[in-house]
Write an enzyme that holds these catalytic residues in place. Structure first.
Site, PDB file in Angstrom:
ATOM      1  N   ARG A  87     -18.986  -8.365  16.639  1.00 20.01           N
ATOM      2  CA  ARG A  87     -18.106  -7.851  15.580  1.00 20.01           C
ATOM      3  C   ARG A  87     -18.712  -8.144  14.199  1.00 20.01           C
ATOM      4  O   ARG A  87     -18.589  -7.347  13.269  1.00 20.01           O
ATOM      5  CB  ARG A  87     -16.738  -8.531  15.738  1.00 20.01           C
ATOM      6  CG  ARG A  87     -15.653  -8.023  14.866  1.00 20.01           C
ATOM      7  CD  ARG A  87     -15.035  -6.755  15.404  1.00 20.01           C
ATOM      8  NE  ARG A  87     -14.048  -6.276  14.462  1.00 20.01           N
ATOM      9  CZ  ARG A  87     -13.082  -5.436  14.732  1.00 20.01           C
ATOM     10  NH1 ARG A  87     -12.967  -4.949  15.958  1.00 20.01           N
ATOM     11  NH2 ARG A  87     -12.237  -5.047  13.825  1.00 20.01           N
ATOM     12  N   ILE A 114      -9.916  -4.059  11.302  1.00 18.03           N
ATOM     13  CA  ILE A 114      -9.873  -5.192  10.378  1.00 18.03           C
ATOM     14  C   ILE A 114     -11.321  -5.528  10.020  1.00 18.03           C
ATOM     15  O   ILE A 114     -12.140  -5.767  10.925  1.00 18.03           O
ATOM     16  CB  ILE A 114      -9.215  -6.424  11.063  1.00 18.03           C
ATOM     17  CG1 ILE A 114      -7.829  -6.068  11.612  1.00 18.03           C
ATOM     18  CG2 ILE A 114      -9.164  -7.605  10.109  1.00 18.03           C
ATOM     19  CD1 ILE A 114      -6.798  -5.738  10.585  1.00 18.03           C
ATOM     20  N   ASN A 129      -5.953  -0.729   0.689  1.00 20.95           N
ATOM     21  CA  ASN A 129      -5.462  -0.184   1.965  1.00 20.95           C
ATOM     22  C   ASN A 129      -4.087   0.421   1.760  1.00 20.95           C
ATOM     23  O   ASN A 129      -3.331  -0.018   0.895  1.00 20.95           O
ATOM     24  CB  ASN A 129      -5.359  -1.314   2.997  1.00 20.95           C
ATOM     25  CG  ASN A 129      -4.831  -0.824   4.342  1.00 20.95           C
ATOM     26  OD1 ASN A 129      -5.287   0.194   4.869  1.00 20.95           O
ATOM     27  ND2 ASN A 129      -3.855  -1.527   4.903  1.00 20.95           N
ATOM     28  N   THR A 130      -3.769   1.430   2.562  1.00 21.53           N
ATOM     29  CA  THR A 130      -2.397   1.918   2.592  1.00 21.53           C
ATOM     30  C   THR A 130      -1.811   1.657   3.975  1.00 21.53           C
ATOM     31  O   THR A 130      -2.466   1.877   4.998  1.00 21.53           O
ATOM     32  CB  THR A 130      -2.302   3.412   2.185  1.00 21.53           C
ATOM     33  OG1 THR A 130      -0.935   3.793   2.260  1.00 21.53           O
ATOM     34  CG2 THR A 130      -3.160   4.317   3.060  1.00 21.53           C
ATOM     35  N   HIS A 131      -0.583   1.135   3.975  1.00 18.40           N
ATOM     36  CA  HIS A 131       0.061   0.713   5.221  1.00 18.40           C
ATOM     37  C   HIS A 131       1.443   1.375   5.322  1.00 18.40           C
ATOM     38  O   HIS A 131       2.179   1.391   4.347  1.00 18.40           O
ATOM     39  CB  HIS A 131       0.197  -0.815   5.229  1.00 18.40           C
ATOM     40  CG  HIS A 131       0.861  -1.321   6.462  1.00 18.40           C
ATOM     41  ND1 HIS A 131       0.212  -1.383   7.679  1.00 18.40           N
ATOM     42  CD2 HIS A 131       2.122  -1.762   6.680  1.00 18.40           C
ATOM     43  CE1 HIS A 131       1.050  -1.842   8.596  1.00 18.40           C
ATOM     44  NE2 HIS A 131       2.214  -2.085   8.012  1.00 18.40           N
ATOM     45  N   ASP A 163      -7.087  -8.602   1.899  1.00 16.26           N
ATOM     46  CA  ASP A 163      -7.641  -9.962   1.921  1.00 16.26           C
ATOM     47  C   ASP A 163      -7.995 -10.305   3.367  1.00 16.26           C
ATOM     48  O   ASP A 163      -8.104  -9.414   4.216  1.00 16.26           O
ATOM     49  CB  ASP A 163      -6.686 -10.972   1.251  1.00 16.26           C
ATOM     50  CG  ASP A 163      -5.420 -11.186   2.054  1.00 16.26           C
ATOM     51  OD1 ASP A 163      -5.289 -10.640   3.185  1.00 16.26           O
ATOM     52  OD2 ASP A 163      -4.537 -11.927   1.572  1.00 16.26           O
ATOM     53  N   GLY A 165      -6.306 -11.665   5.705  1.00 16.44           N
ATOM     54  CA  GLY A 165      -5.238 -11.594   6.701  1.00 16.44           C
ATOM     55  C   GLY A 165      -5.027 -10.152   7.147  1.00 16.44           C
ATOM     56  O   GLY A 165      -5.737  -9.245   6.728  1.00 16.44           O
ATOM     57  N   ASP A 167      -2.926  -7.188   6.635  1.00 20.57           N
ATOM     58  CA  ASP A 167      -1.958  -6.574   5.711  1.00 20.57           C
ATOM     59  C   ASP A 167      -1.237  -7.606   4.841  1.00 20.57           C
ATOM     60  O   ASP A 167      -0.047  -7.454   4.543  1.00 20.57           O
ATOM     61  CB  ASP A 167      -0.944  -5.719   6.494  1.00 20.57           C
ATOM     62  CG  ASP A 167      -1.615  -4.599   7.267  1.00 20.57           C
ATOM     63  OD1 ASP A 167      -2.585  -4.029   6.753  1.00 20.57           O
ATOM     64  OD2 ASP A 167      -1.170  -4.301   8.384  1.00 20.57           O
TER      65      ASP A 167
END
Ligand code: GAR
Length: 222
Positions: A87, A114, A129-131, A163, A165, A167
């Site tokens: 990864r 991620i 990001n968009t969540h 960051d 984490g 979201d």
């Protein structure tokens, strides 16, 4: 997961100015948020919008998001996790592929991976990001399904900086959508995406044009 407000240094990420900022957009699926950015830049003109998309990257092939980029005449690249031994190697390759386009901002528009340490070391503080939920509620890959299953009466979308984490990064803007009794995941997600596409296009333009700073958890657009 740590959901406590985090304190951090002030990061001056972009500065205002006449330059048209360079965006790299990352996608994994249908790319309708990418399309909203493309349409708004086309409508306003890159100079007025403050940014243009210089490349689109993906973690998989054969997706409509890449087809949209190709139709728009943009360079594309694909970094698949399965093509790397670890990864970490994938993360470094993705960071390198993005860096090759020298972006001011990187936008995750439905990118379902991620990123790791190397990517954040290079693009932290300028990776948006968009969540599809009102963070910090319902983070992760199933924000819409989880809000529905919980019985939430309102949900929506969150545009935030990424960051380390899932979201958890500083929130830039949110849009609210009411949950209807008859909603299933797909109907609710479509109404969220209507709000999300407008919000993302508006927020990315403001970040690019005005510059911003991140003070701990607070994002101040100048
Ligand atoms: C968007 O709703 C985005 O918030 C979501 O995927 C959708 C992509 O749609 N992302 C996540 O769930 C990330 N956790 P699009 O491909 O049509 O832009």
């Amino acid at each position: 997961m740590d959901r406590n407000p985090r304190k951090g240094p002030t990061v001056a990420a972009t500065t205002p100015g006449p330059a048209v900022k360079r965006l790299v957009v990352l996608v994994s699926g249908s790319g309708t948020n990418l399309q909203a950015l493309l349409d708004e830049i086309e409508r306003a003109g890159a100079e007025s919008y403050g940014a243009r998309i210089v490349a689109v990257g993906a973690d998989r092939t054969g997706i409509e998001g890449l087809a949209r980029a190709e139709r728009a005449g943009l360079p594309t690249f694909v970094c698949r996790v399965k093509d790397f031994a670890t990864r970490e190697e994938w993360d470094a390759a993705l960071a390198g592929a993005v860096a090759a386009h020298e972006p001011d901002l990187v936008v995750s528009a439905g990118f379902m991976k991620i990123v790791g340490k190397e990517f954040l070391a290079r693009f932290g503080g300028r990776f948006v990001n968009t969540h599809p939920a009102l963070l910090p509620s319902f983070p992760g890959a199933h924000g819409v399904r989880d809000a529905l299953a919980y019985g939430a009466k309102v949900t929506g979308c969150t545009v935030h900086f990424v960051d380390d984490g899932v979201d958890t990064g500083p929130i830039i803007a949110q849009g609210v959508v009411e949950v209807r009794d008859e909603d299933d995941e797909s109907a609710l997600h479509e109404r969220i995406k209507d709000v999300e596409r407008r919000l993302l296009a508006e927020v990315v333009g403001r970040l690019a044009r005005n510059g911003y700073r991140i003070e701990g958890r607070k994002v101040v657009i100048q």
